[in-house]
Design a protein around this motif. Structure first.
Motif, PDB file in Angstrom:
ATOM      1  N   CYS A 110       0.852  -1.189   0.000  1.00  0.00           N
ATOM      2  CA  CYS A 110       0.000   0.000   0.000  1.00  0.00           C
ATOM      3  C   CYS A 110       0.888   1.240   0.000  1.00  0.00           C
ATOM      4  O   CYS A 110       1.552   1.527   1.000  1.00  0.00           O
ATOM      5  CB  CYS A 110      -0.894   0.027   1.238  1.00  0.00           C
ATOM      6  SG  CYS A 110      -2.030  -1.348   1.324  1.00  0.00           S
ATOM      7  N   GLY A 111       0.890   1.969  -1.099  1.00  0.00           N
ATOM      8  CA  GLY A 111       1.721   3.164  -1.185  1.00  0.00           C
ATOM      9  C   GLY A 111       2.209   3.349  -2.598  1.00  0.00           C
ATOM     10  O   GLY A 111       1.874   2.562  -3.489  1.00  0.00           O
ATOM     11  N   THR A 135       5.096   0.074  -5.062  1.00  0.00           N
ATOM     12  CA  THR A 135       5.493  -0.441  -3.769  1.00  0.00           C
ATOM     13  C   THR A 135       6.648  -1.448  -3.850  1.00  0.00           C
ATOM     14  O   THR A 135       7.196  -1.821  -2.810  1.00  0.00           O
ATOM     15  CB  THR A 135       4.295  -1.128  -3.076  1.00  0.00           C
ATOM     16  OG1 THR A 135       3.897  -2.263  -3.859  1.00  0.00           O
ATOM     17  CG2 THR A 135       3.117  -0.203  -2.921  1.00  0.00           C
ATOM     18  N   ASP A 155       2.336  -5.994  -8.719  1.00  0.00           N
ATOM     19  CA  ASP A 155       1.758  -4.765  -9.257  1.00  0.00           C
ATOM     20  C   ASP A 155       0.241  -4.849  -9.158  1.00  0.00           C
ATOM     21  O   ASP A 155      -0.378  -5.740  -9.725  1.00  0.00           O
ATOM     22  CB  ASP A 155       2.200  -4.615 -10.730  1.00  0.00           C
ATOM     23  CG  ASP A 155       1.891  -3.247 -11.324  1.00  0.00           C
ATOM     24  OD1 ASP A 155       0.744  -2.795 -11.194  1.00  0.00           O
ATOM     25  OD2 ASP A 155       2.805  -2.643 -11.932  1.00  0.00           O
ATOM     26  N   THR A 156      -0.339  -3.930  -8.398  1.00  0.00           N
ATOM     27  CA  THR A 156      -1.787  -3.891  -8.201  1.00  0.00           C
ATOM     28  C   THR A 156      -2.372  -2.673  -8.908  1.00  0.00           C
ATOM     29  O   THR A 156      -3.456  -2.715  -9.472  1.00  0.00           O
ATOM     30  CB  THR A 156      -2.107  -3.836  -6.689  1.00  0.00           C
ATOM     31  OG1 THR A 156      -1.368  -4.858  -6.026  1.00  0.00           O
ATOM     32  CG2 THR A 156      -3.588  -4.011  -6.428  1.00  0.00           C
ATOM     33  N   GLY A 157      -1.603  -1.567  -8.830  1.00  0.00           N
ATOM     34  CA  GLY A 157      -2.041  -0.337  -9.497  1.00  0.00           C
ATOM     35  C   GLY A 157      -0.863   0.376 -10.140  1.00  0.00           C
ATOM     36  O   GLY A 157      -0.988   1.504 -10.623  1.00  0.00           O
ATOM     37  N   ARG A 321      -6.795   2.350   4.774  1.00  0.00           N
ATOM     38  CA  ARG A 321      -7.522   1.458   3.856  1.00  0.00           C
ATOM     39  C   ARG A 321      -8.442   0.506   4.612  1.00  0.00           C
ATOM     40  O   ARG A 321      -9.524   0.164   4.140  1.00  0.00           O
ATOM     41  CB  ARG A 321      -6.529   0.678   2.994  1.00  0.00           C
ATOM     42  CG  ARG A 321      -5.814   1.609   2.042  1.00  0.00           C
ATOM     43  CD  ARG A 321      -4.741   0.917   1.228  1.00  0.00           C
ATOM     44  NE  ARG A 321      -3.924   1.944   0.595  1.00  0.00           N
ATOM     45  CZ  ARG A 321      -3.400   1.856  -0.603  1.00  0.00           C
ATOM     46  NH1 ARG A 321      -3.552   0.762  -1.305  1.00  0.00           N
ATOM     47  NH2 ARG A 321      -2.690   2.844  -1.099  1.00  0.00           N
TER      48      ARG A 321
HETATM   49  N1  GLN Z   1      -0.045   2.965  -5.332  1.00  0.00           N
HETATM   50  C1  GLN Z   1      -1.096   2.019  -5.524  1.00  0.00           C
HETATM   51  C2  GLN Z   1      -1.776   1.718  -4.230  1.00  0.00           C
HETATM   52  O1  GLN Z   1      -1.335   2.180  -3.249  1.00  0.00           O
HETATM   53  C3  GLN Z   1      -0.578   0.749  -6.153  1.00  0.00           C
HETATM   54  C4  GLN Z   1       0.003  -0.196  -5.202  1.00  0.00           C
HETATM   55  C5  GLN Z   1       0.381  -1.495  -5.842  1.00  0.00           C
HETATM   56  O2  GLN Z   1       0.414  -1.637  -7.060  1.00  0.00           O
HETATM   57  N2  GLN Z   1       0.605  -2.481  -5.005  1.00  0.00           N
HETATM   58  O3  GLN Z   1      -2.750   1.010  -4.191  1.00  0.00           O
END
Ligand code: GLN
Length: 441
Positions: A110-111, A135, A155-157, A321
């Motif tokens: 998260c970040g 992250t 990779d989430t975002g 979150r």
């Molecule tokens: N910065 C985005 C978030 O905090 C992506 C994080 C990620 O890809 N794990 O959700």
């Protein structure tokens, strides 16, 4: 160079330089590492080695590696020793890759800056005053600093592509379902993917070839089609969609456009602007889904199974979150926020699909601005906005690569800039070909 020699070199370098950079939070036992490296070298000389023989690999601390600590860079799991290998790890070991240690990261992924780790921020090896991005901060920094050959991130975002861009390395977010998530501690199930961070496109493609594919343990995973050898073909008559959105620093956009112009003129590629009407809704769509799924996923850290209760031991971003997810999932809202976000996700996904009927790939910057200085106070909105160009790809489920293409000056310091190349779901082969062609210039 022999694996043993290279390992020695890396270990020495880590000992000298990583106290400051803070890219690794755990290293494997040296004797064990040496023994394994010797075995790999033996296999190499007898011609029986796997595809990753000789590669020394860092792993993000949210991926289970048997006997190592999958802490997610959190106090909550700081003593959690993995009892099994994630499927991606098992595949790496089967191909004789040598895992050297666990990399720092933003707490529970998260970040966006590499600063939320409970074990301190990771410093950017290019200039230690600046963030690495996040992250997968430690994975990107370890590769950029020359502490290992390649690394795994998640990779989430944007968490692979964003630090890759800031640290000047290559980072790949595979299509959703291309790589098994089994053994990855989830941040947000609907978006998470494991992927490579490397010094060049070829290594990323090689690592991707090893870790990808259908796995019975992950029901959304698919076999897909990929052939490493084909990535060396230069795509002809390519139709490139250039994406321009508001809020990108003009120097960054210019750098990307100039590079694209240079390549397309040489390769006879066709560049045209692509319009994605709802892409500006990506962040507003991404976060309700993340908050909901992250909140739900963290309920297992209730203090019974993993000793610490997450709410008591986590940092502020994780807590935000959890509290936010708790609020928007309350029964009285009847799933309103999550469902609306899922609808918006579908719209964005459709828009990408439409765009890919016309274009082979979409090109834009990876990150809209240069990294900030470590410790600099920036607002939550600004932090979330680092992902305006990466999170849409997770919403669409497509694949994307961040490729270092140049540098820009910030306060007299030169900082790397990444170009993002996005392709349709399961078109990694084409994506690597395009990236390779651009890298070669
Ligand atoms: N910065 C985005 C978030 O905090 C992506 C994080 C990620 O890809 N794990 O959700």
């Amino acid at each position: 160079m022999k694996t043993t020699e290279k390992l020695k070199k890396y270990l020495e370098k880590i000992k000298k330089q990583d106290k400051e950079i803070n890219s690794f939070i755990e290293l494997r036992d040296e004797k064990e590492l040496m023994k394994e490296a010797e075995e790999i070298d033996k296999k190499i000389s007898s011609g029986k080695a796997g595809k990753l023989a000789g590669k020394i690999i860092g792993v993000k601390a949210n991926i289970n590696v048997l006997g190592m600590t999958a802490s997610c860079a959190s106090k909550v799991l700081e003593n959690y020793k993995s009892t099994y290998d994630a499927i991606a790890i098992k595949k790496i070991k089967d191909e004789d890759g040598l895992i050297i240690g666990m990399c720092n990261m933003d707490e529970f992924a998260c970040g966006a800056s590499g600063e939320t780790s409970a074990f301190g921020p990771t410093k950017n090896p290019i200039n230690k005053k600046f963030i690495t991005g996040g992250t997968s901060s430690g994975s990107a920094a370890a590769v950029a600093a020359g502490f290992c050959d390649v690394a795994l991130g998640s990779d989430t975002g944007g968490s692979i592509r964003n630090p890759a861009s800031h640290c000047g390395v290559v980072g790949v977010k595979p299509s959703y379902g291309a790589v098994s998530r089994y053994g990855l501690i989830d941040m947000c199930m609907s978006f998470d993917q494991i992927g490579p961070l490397t010094k060049n496109v070829e290594d990323s493609a090689l690592l991707f070839e090893v870790i990808r594919g259908r796995d019975e343990n992950d029901s959304i995973s698919q076999e897909g089609i990929f052939n490493f050898k084909e990535i060396f073909q230069i795509p002809k008559g390519l139709k490139v969609g250039l994406l321009k959105i508001k809020g990108v620093e003009p120097e960054i956009q210019n750098l990307i456009e100039n590079k694209l112009k240079e390549v397309s003129e040489k390769k006879w590629w066709n560049v045209e602007e692509v319009k994605l009407k709802h892409i500006d809704l990506a962040i507003e769509t991404y976060y309700p889904i993340v908050y909901t799924e992250f909140f739900s996923g963290t309920r297992k850290f209730d203090g019974r199974r993993y000793v610490k209760k997450i709410e008591d031991a986590c940092g502020p971003e994780v807590l935000r979150r959890i509290l936010g997810g708790n609020e928007i999932t309350k029964a009285e809202h009847g799933g309103r926020y999550y469902n609306k976000a899922l609808k918006a996700k579908k719209i964005i996904e459709k828009e990408f699909e439409e765009a890919f009927k016309k274009f082979d790939c979409i090109v834009c910057p990876t990150v809209p601005r240069l990294p900030h200085k470590i410790g600099e106070k920036i607002s939550v909105e600004k932090m979330y906005a680092y992902d305006v160009l990466t999170s849409p790809v997770n919403l669409a489920g497509s694949c994307a690569i961040s490729l270092p293409i140049g540098k820009l000056k910030e306060e007299n310091v030169e900082l790397p800039v990444g170009m993002q190349i996005i392709c349709n779901k399961f078109e990694e082969q084409k994506m690597f070909q395009i990236a390779k062609a651009i890298e070669e210039l």
